[in-house]
Design a protein around this motif. Structure first.
Motif, short mmCIF file in Angstrom:
data_model
loop_
_atom_site.label_atom_id
_atom_site.label_comp_id
_atom_site.label_asym_id
_atom_site.label_seq_id
_atom_site.Cartn_x
_atom_site.Cartn_y
_atom_site.Cartn_z
N THR A 264 37.49 35.88 31.43
CA THR A 264 36.40 36.57 32.12
C THR A 264 35.04 36.02 31.72
OG1 THR A 264 37.77 38.55 32.09
CG2 THR A 264 35.46 38.87 32.60
N ALA A 265 34.86 35.74 30.45
CA ALA A 265 33.55 35.25 29.99
C ALA A 265 33.18 33.94 30.68
CB ALA A 265 33.55 35.08 28.48
N SER A 266 34.14 33.04 30.79
CA SER A 266 33.86 31.76 31.47
C SER A 266 33.55 31.98 32.95
CB SER A 266 35.06 30.83 31.35
OG SER A 266 35.28 30.47 30.02
N CYS A 267 34.26 32.92 33.58
CA CYS A 267 34.01 33.21 34.99
C CYS A 267 32.59 33.74 35.19
CB CYS A 267 35.02 34.24 35.50
SG CYS A 267 36.71 33.67 35.49
N GLU A 268 32.19 34.66 34.33
CA GLU A 268 30.84 35.22 34.44
C GLU A 268 29.79 34.13 34.21
OE1 GLU A 268 31.01 38.34 31.57
OE2 GLU A 268 31.91 39.76 32.99
N LEU B 19 32.48 36.29 44.19
CA LEU B 19 32.33 34.98 43.53
C LEU B 19 32.99 35.00 42.15
CD1 LEU B 19 28.69 34.17 44.60
CD2 LEU B 19 30.77 33.01 45.35
N LEU B 20 32.92 36.15 41.49
CA LEU B 20 33.59 36.29 40.20
C LEU B 20 35.10 36.17 40.38
CD1 LEU B 20 32.67 36.79 37.30
CD2 LEU B 20 33.03 39.22 37.68
N GLY B 21 35.61 36.76 41.46
CA GLY B 21 37.04 36.64 41.77
C GLY B 21 37.44 35.20 42.06
N LEU B 22 36.58 34.48 42.77
CA LEU B 22 36.85 33.07 43.05
C LEU B 22 36.93 32.27 41.75
CD1 LEU B 22 37.05 30.61 44.99
CD2 LEU B 22 34.54 30.57 44.99
N ALA B 23 35.98 32.51 40.86
CA ALA B 23 36.00 31.82 39.57
C ALA B 23 37.24 32.21 38.77
CB ALA B 23 34.73 32.12 38.79
N ALA B 24 37.66 33.48 38.87
CA ALA B 24 38.83 33.94 38.12
C ALA B 24 40.10 33.25 38.60
CB ALA B 24 38.97 35.45 38.26
#
Length: 191
Positions: free
Chosen positions: A57-61, A46-51
């Protein structure tokens, strides 16, 4: 004062039945344990999807964490536990879109960029002119200086200057024209 009586036996017999029905209702939705396992297994994906949708990175997390919080809050609406991951993915995509919209709006609301600054040479020249003007203003008669300052630096009308200084409108015009003539001579004179 009211007396608190113990519950009758008939009521206590109904309590387990009610809790069993609420357990069954909870079983219909995604359980906390299932959501925790989904978190452990799919956090990185899911972090990769957001990336792919966001740039830092902070926004993705933040987006992935918020997605898990929202799915946890709405876990009773996810009827099929197998669809929890799909629900999480859609939530990550929606939150990423919202984050991008906020950024675009923020960029639109930023003030316009400053115009190109003058070179140091131009700035120095302007400073010299300003110093020369101040020196020339100090060389004027007091009334001429007062009229010019109120008229051109404070941006008052001739009538307002006359009222402020307590002199006639004709005197304002006379002092103003004589002051400007004296400034021209002083500014054109070699330094």
């Amino acid at each position: 004062m009211p007396v608190i009586a113990p519950m009758p036996a008939s009521r206590s017999a109904r309590m387990p039945a009610q809790s069993e029905s609420s357990d069954r209702a909870m079983a219909v939705g995604t359980t906390v344990d299932h959501l925790t396992e989904t978190y452990r297994a799919h956090y990185r994906s899911l972090l990769g999807l957001a990336a792919l949708l966001l740039d830092d990175t902070a926004s993705c997390e933040d987006v992935v964490q918020e997605a898990f919080i929202r799915v946890h809050s709405a876990r009773n609406r996810v009827r099929d536990p197998e669809k929890t991951l799909a629900y999480l993915r859609q939530t990550v995509v929606n939150l990423s879109r919202s984050a991008l919209r906020r950024r675009i709006l923020g960029l639109k609301l930023l003030s316009k960029p400053m115009p190109d600054m003058a070179s140091a040479e131009e700035g120095a020249y302007e400073q010299l002119e300003r110093d020369q003007l101040i020196k020339a203003m100090r060389g004027l008669q007091r009334r001429q200086r007062e009229v010019l300052v109120l008229r051109y630096f404070v941006d008052m009308t001739e009538a307002q200057v006359a009222e402020a200084l307590g002199i006639s409108l004709g005197s304002v015009k006379a002092y103003g024209s004589r002051g400007i003539a004296a400034l021209r001579v002083a500014m054109e004179a070699p330094a």
